[in-house]
Design a protein around this motif. Structure first.
Motif, short mmCIF file in Angstrom:
data_model
loop_
_atom_site.label_atom_id
_atom_site.label_comp_id
_atom_site.label_asym_id
_atom_site.label_seq_id
_atom_site.Cartn_x
_atom_site.Cartn_y
_atom_site.Cartn_z
N LYS B 232 0.80 -1.22 0.00
CA LYS B 232 0.00 0.00 0.00
C LYS B 232 0.84 1.27 0.00
O LYS B 232 0.44 2.28 -0.54
N ASP B 233 2.00 1.21 0.63
CA ASP B 233 2.79 2.44 0.77
C ASP B 233 3.97 2.46 -0.18
O ASP B 233 5.02 2.98 0.16
N SER B 234 3.80 1.91 -1.36
CA SER B 234 4.95 1.82 -2.24
C SER B 234 5.28 3.17 -2.88
O SER B 234 6.32 3.33 -3.48
N LEU B 235 4.40 4.17 -2.71
CA LEU B 235 4.66 5.52 -3.20
C LEU B 235 5.09 5.54 -4.65
O LEU B 235 6.18 5.96 -4.98
N TRP B 236 4.23 5.06 -5.52
CA TRP B 236 4.52 5.09 -6.95
C TRP B 236 3.58 6.12 -7.56
O TRP B 236 2.41 6.19 -7.18
N PHE B 237 4.07 6.89 -8.53
CA PHE B 237 3.29 8.03 -8.99
C PHE B 237 1.99 7.63 -9.67
O PHE B 237 0.97 8.31 -9.52
N THR B 238 2.02 6.52 -10.42
CA THR B 238 0.78 6.10 -11.08
C THR B 238 -0.31 5.77 -10.06
O THR B 238 -1.49 5.95 -10.32
N GLU B 239 0.11 5.30 -8.88
CA GLU B 239 -0.87 5.02 -7.82
C GLU B 239 -1.57 6.29 -7.37
O GLU B 239 -2.76 6.29 -7.08
N MET B 240 -0.80 7.39 -7.32
CA MET B 240 -1.39 8.67 -6.91
C MET B 240 -2.41 9.12 -7.95
O MET B 240 -3.47 9.65 -7.60
N ILE B 241 -2.07 8.92 -9.24
CA ILE B 241 -3.01 9.30 -10.29
C ILE B 241 -4.29 8.48 -10.14
O ILE B 241 -5.40 9.02 -10.15
N TYR B 242 -4.12 7.18 -9.94
CA TYR B 242 -5.28 6.31 -9.78
C TYR B 242 -6.12 6.75 -8.59
O TYR B 242 -7.34 6.86 -8.68
N ASN B 243 -5.45 7.03 -7.47
CA ASN B 243 -6.19 7.44 -6.27
C ASN B 243 -6.97 8.72 -6.49
O ASN B 243 -8.13 8.82 -6.07
N GLN B 244 -6.36 9.71 -7.13
CA GLN B 244 -7.07 10.96 -7.36
C GLN B 244 -8.28 10.73 -8.25
O GLN B 244 -9.34 11.29 -8.02
N PHE B 245 -8.14 9.89 -9.27
CA PHE B 245 -9.22 9.70 -10.22
C PHE B 245 -10.33 8.82 -9.67
O PHE B 245 -11.50 9.17 -9.71
N ILE B 246 -9.93 7.65 -9.17
CA ILE B 246 -10.93 6.63 -8.87
C ILE B 246 -11.36 6.67 -7.40
O ILE B 246 -12.52 6.50 -7.08
N VAL B 247 -10.42 6.91 -6.50
CA VAL B 247 -10.76 6.85 -5.08
C VAL B 247 -11.29 8.20 -4.59
O VAL B 247 -12.37 8.29 -4.02
N ARG B 248 -10.53 9.29 -4.85
CA ARG B 248 -10.94 10.59 -4.33
C ARG B 248 -11.86 11.35 -5.27
O ARG B 248 -12.43 12.36 -4.92
N PHE B 249 -11.91 10.91 -6.52
CA PHE B 249 -12.71 11.57 -7.53
C PHE B 249 -12.32 13.02 -7.73
O PHE B 249 -13.13 13.87 -8.07
N ASN B 250 -11.04 13.34 -7.52
CA ASN B 250 -10.54 14.68 -7.78
C ASN B 250 -9.85 14.68 -9.14
O ASN B 250 -8.64 14.58 -9.24
N TRP B 251 -10.66 14.79 -10.20
CA TRP B 251 -10.11 14.65 -11.55
C TRP B 251 -9.16 15.79 -11.90
O TRP B 251 -8.23 15.61 -12.67
N GLU B 252 -9.42 16.98 -11.33
CA GLU B 252 -8.59 18.12 -11.69
C GLU B 252 -7.15 17.88 -11.25
O GLU B 252 -6.21 18.04 -12.03
N LEU B 253 -6.98 17.46 -9.99
CA LEU B 253 -5.64 17.20 -9.49
C LEU B 253 -5.03 15.98 -10.20
O LEU B 253 -3.87 15.97 -10.58
N GLY B 254 -5.87 14.96 -10.43
CA GLY B 254 -5.40 13.76 -11.12
C GLY B 254 -4.90 14.09 -12.51
O GLY B 254 -3.87 13.58 -12.96
N ALA B 255 -5.63 14.96 -13.22
CA ALA B 255 -5.21 15.34 -14.57
C ALA B 255 -3.89 16.09 -14.52
O ALA B 255 -3.01 15.88 -15.38
N ALA B 256 -3.72 16.93 -13.50
CA ALA B 256 -2.44 17.64 -13.36
C ALA B 256 -1.31 16.62 -13.13
O ALA B 256 -0.23 16.73 -13.72
N PHE B 257 -1.56 15.62 -12.29
CA PHE B 257 -0.55 14.57 -12.05
C PHE B 257 -0.23 13.85 -13.36
O PHE B 257 0.93 13.61 -13.68
N GLY B 258 -1.28 13.50 -14.09
CA GLY B 258 -1.09 12.80 -15.35
C GLY B 258 -0.23 13.62 -16.29
O GLY B 258 0.66 13.09 -16.96
#
Lengths: 283, 285
Positions: B232-258
């Motif tokens: 869970k704590d592997s701190l990989w950037f694609t995981e953050m993108i996934y979390n913003q999009f699918i878990v937190r539903f913060n597409w704006e921040l997720g798109a910036a990460f992408g």
């Protein structure tokens, strides 16, 4: 370095050992996955509890085999459906692209060629989210303008197909272009001289010549689609393809059922790959 | 162009343009636009760089980003170092059919889903896994050893997963090197090391570059291996993108990460091509 240059014996042994270790490293994970598919236990790990076929054919709890596990069977069907469409679509567009780049010179050709290569260097997850964002922009726009709710543009199989197609089409284009470049144009001209129309010449001379590459591209596209994870993960709806379904189970904790599915996948894809290699060698 | 071929030209151009415009160019522009939106109320947005500001001011995000990049570079280097001798062996040393057989053996594992490969490493490395049992049996450990959920496990998985994409271009370029050139190198007084440095590696450079680009891209964009082997704590950037999009539903921040991930990967690919004076067309096409 090469057979004609003699090397010290010690170096040869060290080198040979290294190569052997490398292939051991390659084989190790796949071997353990395969072996533990037959472990008569709830967990794919030691101790070895004895040999069983139950993870394939078992039909009662707690050991329901692959062939009686409905969700897995359905996921395989979904994956095959998606991979079939992505494969056909990629080969069709790839063939068209190959002809375009091979036969025509036009302004912007270089730019289009680079654009065509780009999907290979865009991370799959970024391809996924960009298509997700765009399709939902379109869907929201349609709702605001016409009060139409287009379900197809929400995460689901259509988006999965489009997402996978967006980069697999590049690979199909490259494979088919490589073969078209080797084609001798004079054969087509001969057909034209003999009174064939342009389309007939392409259909009867060029396409049969391209067939091995088209079949190769189809198989590669099918396998890539079947195994795709990153792009699919972002676009998947309620019908999960196999990789996503297996990932969900893996997170919950694995049973040898997953090993059994994996073993079948390995057999399936290596058979497909081997027959492709043999098919291309024969040509 | 005559009128007949002109029609053919547009018929062939249409699918290409539709594909590139609708699935590649416009979606990325749209993603960029979304990343510039700042949510100020319910369905109310303003254009601003707020999402990028969040990215640059939150240490966790920056750290994960840098970490992912460094680990990917490291994975690329390790893959190259492991794959080069193997490719040389397959292309130049193995006699007759052995080379072909070894090459096919290299290909086979990669026709199998990445999920299966990663699952294999999970079985090997986890607390109740084979390696742990082996160590206990050999007396090197007196209790189960957990080898999953650390950076080394992620690295093993990444290198394993990318191996093929290094071996294939290397074998292809090395096969095109004529044996007589190597022999000439020895005749002129070179030894194994100088022949390797002066002849073989320069000749293999295009293969090294295209292999490295693909491996780097695959590692950077990998989601499965870091999540499964790193926990869970592997701190990989694609995981953050996934979390913003699918878990937190913060597409704006997720798109910036992408978009940041896209910029990073483009920069490194571009830098590698510049450094070795190659173009994307030659390397990929």
């Amino acid at each position: 370095m090469i057979p004609t240059i003699p090397q010290p014996r010690a170096l040869r042994i060290v080198y040979g050992t290294y190569i052997a270790l490398f292939f051991l490293y390659l084989a190790l994970p796949l071997t353990v996955v395969a072996v533990f598919a037959f472990n008569d236990s709830q967990f794919p790990s030691l101790p070895w509890e004895g040999f069983t076929w139950n993870w394939f054919f078992g039909d009662s709890r707690p050991m329901i085999g692959v062939f009686h596990e409905r969700p897995i069977i359905r996921a395989v069907g979904t994956s095959a459906f998606v991979a079939g469409i992505v494969g056909l679509l990629s080969v069709a567009v790839g063939t068209s692209n190959a002809f375009l780049f091979n036969r025509y010179n036009f302004r912007g050709k270089g730019l289009l060629y680079v654009l065509m290569l780009l999907p290979l260097v865009i991370p799959g997850i970024v391809l996924g989210i960009s298509i997700l964002v765009f399709s939902s922009t379109v869907a929201n726009g349609m709702w605001d303008i016409a009060k139409m709710d287009i379900q197809a543009l929400r995460p689901g199989l259509l988006l999965v197909i489009l997402g996978q197609f967006s980069f697999i089409a590049t690979i199909a284009t490259l494979v088919i272009s490589a073969r078209l470049q080797k084609f001798d144009r004079s054969l087509e001209e001969a057909a034209l001289n003999l009174g064939a129309s342009r389309l007939t010449a392409v259909r009867t001379i060029t396409i049969p010549f391209l067939m091995p590459a088209m079949i190769g591209a189809l198989v590669v596209a099918f396998l890539m689609s079947f195994e795709n994870f990153n792009t699919t993960l972002m676009l998947v709806g309620s019908d999960a393809p196999l990789t996503i379904a297996m990932f969900d189970r893996l997170k919950e904790g694995s049973t040898p059922l997953l090993n059994a599915v994996s073993l079948l996948l390995m057999l399936g894809s290596s058979l497909l790959a081997l027959s492709l290699i043999l098919f291309q060698r024969r040509k | 162009m005559q009128s007949g071929t002109r029609l053919g030209f547009y018929l062939l151009l249409t699918p290409l343009v539709l594909w590139l415009a609708l699935l590649i160019v416009i979606p990325h522009i749209d993603m960029f636009l979304v990343s510039l939106r700042e949510r100020v109320g319910v369905r109310q947005y303003e254009t601003s760089f707020a999402n990028y500001l969040t990215f640059f001011t939150e240490p966790l995000y920056i750290w994960t980003f840098v970490r992912t990049a460094v680990m990917s570079v490291l994975a690329t280097i390790i893959t190259l170092l492991i794959a080069f001798p193997v490719s040389l062996y397959i292309a130049k040393i193995a006699r007759g059919r052995l080379g072909q057989v070894l090459f096919v053996l290299c290909l086979i594992p990669f026709y199998v889903s990445e999920l299966v490969r990663t699952f294999g490493w999970m079985i090997l490395l986890r607390e109740t896994g084979l390696v742990s049992n082996l160590l206990q049996w050999a007396g090197l450990a007196d209790q189960p050893v957990e080898m999953l959920y650390n950076d080394a496990a992620i690295m093993i998985g990444l290198v394993y997963t990318s191996m093929l994409f290094m071996v294939v271009p290397l074998v292809t370029t090395l096969e095109s090197l004529d044996d007589s050139v190597i022999e000439a190198g020895y005749d002129l007084g070179g030894n194994g090391f100088s022949v390797l440095r002066e002849i073989i590696i320069p000749h293999a450079a295009p293969g090294i570059v295209s292999g490295s680009i693909v491996v780097f891209m695959l590692s950077l964009g990998n989601y499965l291996t870091p999540t499964i082997l790193g926990g869970k704590d592997s701190l990989w950037f694609t995981e953050m993108i996934y979390n913003q999009f699918i878990v937190r539903f913060n597409w704006e921040l997720g798109a910036a990460f992408g978009f940041m991930l896209l910029i990073l990967s483009s920069l490194i690919v571009w830098g590698m091509l510049k450094l070795t004076r190659q173009s994307l067309e030659e390397t990929m096409g």
